[in-house]
Write a protein that holds these residues in place. Sequence first.
Motif, PDB file in Angstrom:
ATOM      1  N   ASP A 104      10.570  -1.575  28.028  1.00 23.88           N
ATOM      2  CA  ASP A 104      10.469  -2.158  29.362  1.00 23.88           C
ATOM      3  C   ASP A 104      11.685  -1.751  30.196  1.00 23.88           C
ATOM      4  O   ASP A 104      12.748  -1.450  29.653  1.00 23.88           O
ATOM      5  N   ALA A 105      11.518  -1.779  31.503  1.00 19.50           N
ATOM      6  CA  ALA A 105      12.646  -1.477  32.388  1.00 19.50           C
ATOM      7  C   ALA A 105      13.790  -2.450  32.113  1.00 19.50           C
ATOM      8  O   ALA A 105      13.588  -3.666  32.143  1.00 19.50           O
ATOM      9  N   PRO A 106      14.992  -1.941  31.824  1.00 24.76           N
ATOM     10  CA  PRO A 106      16.126  -2.844  31.596  1.00 24.76           C
ATOM     11  C   PRO A 106      16.493  -3.577  32.884  1.00 24.76           C
ATOM     12  O   PRO A 106      16.198  -3.128  33.988  1.00 24.76           O
ATOM     13  N   ALA A 149      22.554  -0.152  29.653  1.00 23.33           N
ATOM     14  CA  ALA A 149      21.866   1.144  29.645  1.00 23.33           C
ATOM     15  C   ALA A 149      22.007   1.866  30.978  1.00 23.33           C
ATOM     16  O   ALA A 149      22.184   3.091  31.018  1.00 23.33           O
ATOM     17  N   PHE A 150      21.940   1.112  32.093  1.00 21.71           N
ATOM     18  CA  PHE A 150      22.044   1.741  33.412  1.00 21.71           C
ATOM     19  C   PHE A 150      23.398   2.429  33.575  1.00 21.71           C
ATOM     20  O   PHE A 150      23.488   3.581  33.997  1.00 21.71           O
ATOM     21  N   GLU A 190      11.877   1.124  36.374  1.00 17.82           N
ATOM     22  CA  GLU A 190      11.240   2.249  35.691  1.00 17.82           C
ATOM     23  C   GLU A 190      11.355   2.075  34.178  1.00 17.82           C
ATOM     24  O   GLU A 190      12.437   1.800  33.653  1.00 17.82           O
ATOM     25  N   PRO A 191      10.249   2.207  33.420  1.00 15.14           N
ATOM     26  CA  PRO A 191      10.335   2.113  31.965  1.00 15.14           C
ATOM     27  C   PRO A 191      11.295   3.160  31.415  1.00 15.14           C
ATOM     28  O   PRO A 191      11.467   4.241  31.984  1.00 15.14           O
ATOM     29  N   PHE A 210      15.650  13.444  24.508  1.00 15.31           N
ATOM     30  CA  PHE A 210      15.330  13.319  25.927  1.00 15.31           C
ATOM     31  C   PHE A 210      15.288  11.840  26.310  1.00 15.31           C
ATOM     32  O   PHE A 210      14.841  10.997  25.530  1.00 15.31           O
ATOM     33  N   VAL A 211      15.740  11.550  27.525  1.00 18.19           N
ATOM     34  CA  VAL A 211      15.593  10.224  28.113  1.00 18.19           C
ATOM     35  C   VAL A 211      14.847  10.393  29.420  1.00 18.19           C
ATOM     36  O   VAL A 211      15.337  11.064  30.338  1.00 18.19           O
ATOM     37  N   ASN A 212      13.635   9.824  29.481  1.00 16.99           N
ATOM     38  CA  ASN A 212      12.765  10.019  30.650  1.00 16.99           C
ATOM     39  C   ASN A 212      12.669  11.493  31.019  1.00 16.99           C
ATOM     40  O   ASN A 212      12.837  11.891  32.178  1.00 16.99           O
ATOM     41  N   ASP A 213      12.431  12.299  29.999  1.00 18.85           N
ATOM     42  CA  ASP A 213      12.238  13.750  30.117  1.00 18.85           C
ATOM     43  C   ASP A 213      13.482  14.508  30.550  1.00 18.85           C
ATOM     44  O   ASP A 213      13.407  15.692  30.882  1.00 18.85           O
ATOM     45  N   GLN A 214      14.625  13.864  30.559  1.00 16.31           N
ATOM     46  CA  GLN A 214      15.887  14.530  30.864  1.00 16.31           C
ATOM     47  C   GLN A 214      16.657  14.749  29.562  1.00 16.31           C
ATOM     48  O   GLN A 214      16.873  13.797  28.805  1.00 16.31           O
ATOM     49  N   PRO A 215      17.025  15.986  29.255  1.00 18.11           N
ATOM     50  CA  PRO A 215      17.698  16.253  27.971  1.00 18.11           C
ATOM     51  C   PRO A 215      19.034  15.531  27.868  1.00 18.11           C
ATOM     52  O   PRO A 215      19.736  15.341  28.862  1.00 18.11           O
ATOM     53  N   CYS A 216      19.374  15.143  26.660  1.00 21.44           N
ATOM     54  CA  CYS A 216      20.643  14.472  26.405  1.00 21.44           C
ATOM     55  C   CYS A 216      21.091  14.779  24.985  1.00 21.44           C
ATOM     56  O   CYS A 216      20.349  15.365  24.191  1.00 21.44           O
TER      57      CYS A 216
END
Length: 553
Positions: free
Chosen positions: A69-71, A77-78, A92-93, A109-115
């Motif tokens: 769920d969206a924090p 996390a933000f 946003e989830p 990946f986090v929300n399709d962003q590589p990490c």
Amino acid sequence: MLTALSIRNVVLIEALDLEFGPGLGVLTGETGAGKSILLDSLGLALGARADSGLVRNGESQASVTATFDAPAPDHRAFALLAENMIALEPGEPLIIRRTLKADGGSRAFVNDQPCSAALLRELGGTLVEIHGQHDDRGLLNPRGHRTLLDVYGRCDVAHVAAAYMAWRTAADALADARETVRSAARDRDYLTHAVEELARFAPGPGEEAALADERATMQKGARLTDDLAAVTECLTGSDGGLAQLRQAARRLDRIVVEYAPLADVLAALDRAVIEAGEAEERLSESAEALSFDPARLDAIETRLFDLRGLARKHQVQPDDLAALREEMADRLSAIEGGEEHLATLEAAVAAKADAYRQAAQELSTERQSAAQRLDAAVAAELAPLKLDAARFRTVVAPLDEGQWSAQGLDRVEYEISTNPGAPFAPLVKIASGGELSRFILALKVALAERGGADTLIFDEIDRGVGGAVASAIGDRLARLAQSSQILVVTHSPQVAARGAGHMLIAKSSDGTVTRTGVHALDAGERREEIARMLSGAEITAEARAQAERLLEV
């Protein structure tokens, strides 16, 4: 909260898509069904070490996707994602994905962003706590014990942090001032000499240009005076041109009397005498204007030479010497008044240090009081969990002064003694697997932790216990689930019966391929599974009746 888990090609799991809800969720199944695979899959998504052995045999790649769920906007996390330049919009989830190749390479990946896997591990720690036999994080990590105690005791850490920052700011200002005084003191003799020298010389703004102009004028006069004297000599004197003109005019005047046609020549000579006379006067005036005092010229040249020499010495323009003198005088005054200023700063540092120590001592007292309450609360939880021989204590001990911080003067650590007369030691060092999980549960219930991970997973917390102890575990898990999402892998029907949702993990084979699957149970299936857990392979009517009674609790 964890809402979904998608697993592809992890050991015996070919393809699995799970959904989770709030409250207490239980996962049951026979030994060897694959419960550990499920937890290993989630661990992989949360940044655990990528072991190529997790990739299903014959497949080139495995993947796990965990959806949360969206924090909340103030969730750690933000800030963590922002620090790593990964955008997450409010509401946003949060979708975490990890892929693992058979050769051992992995990507995150986090929300399709590589990490990085390290970021994934840190992020996962803010979202999920997994408590099992080999867990060394969460409540077992002493670095978090002080914060947990402060939250439990509602200790005023913010006041101490503000006092600490005020103290350190004042101390930094004192250190800077001391360095300034030390640096200036090293230049005291030089500054004193330079200020006195510049004061004696007293350079003025624009002085260089004025002296240079005056000197140029005098030097020009020196060059022209001789020439003017020669010209004047040609005009004046008994043999000068003007005397000759006058003598010629007098003689011609006598001749004109006798010979009138020369009157015009006489008139011309008269005009020449008049103009030559005017020229003589102008030459005299110019000579006077160009006259100079050689001593004054010498003085000007000396002053100009000294002025430019001082400018070169101090590496400034001549017109800046006056300002330089003021600056050096100010630095010298700072040296002379430095000790008094340092004394003021030292007094400020001492006052702020005292304020910090007082606030920190008050915080220590609050922590001691909170520790006593926490110890009593945990002790009340131990006996129902079949840990009545164990003792728990919260150690609040002073730190060395060099370790004082915005969090105060104390270190905090949770310790246990598992048997009467046994020494206290950290949880992770002396508790067995089953004991460890029950201690963590007791702590979680006593702390009623706020601000930690929203999802807690307990792996076989009921290992080695049954009956009333298992019922107590189930009761406490249900209480925790009122404020957090709880997932528990269990072999206890008493624990399973308290779940708001129930998933069955089972292994199947078609003779050539073995697979692990997970099935969400409805009410009837759930009763059958709990009856199986009560009776074993053959489900009896008594087991079904007992399962009904457990589910009615």
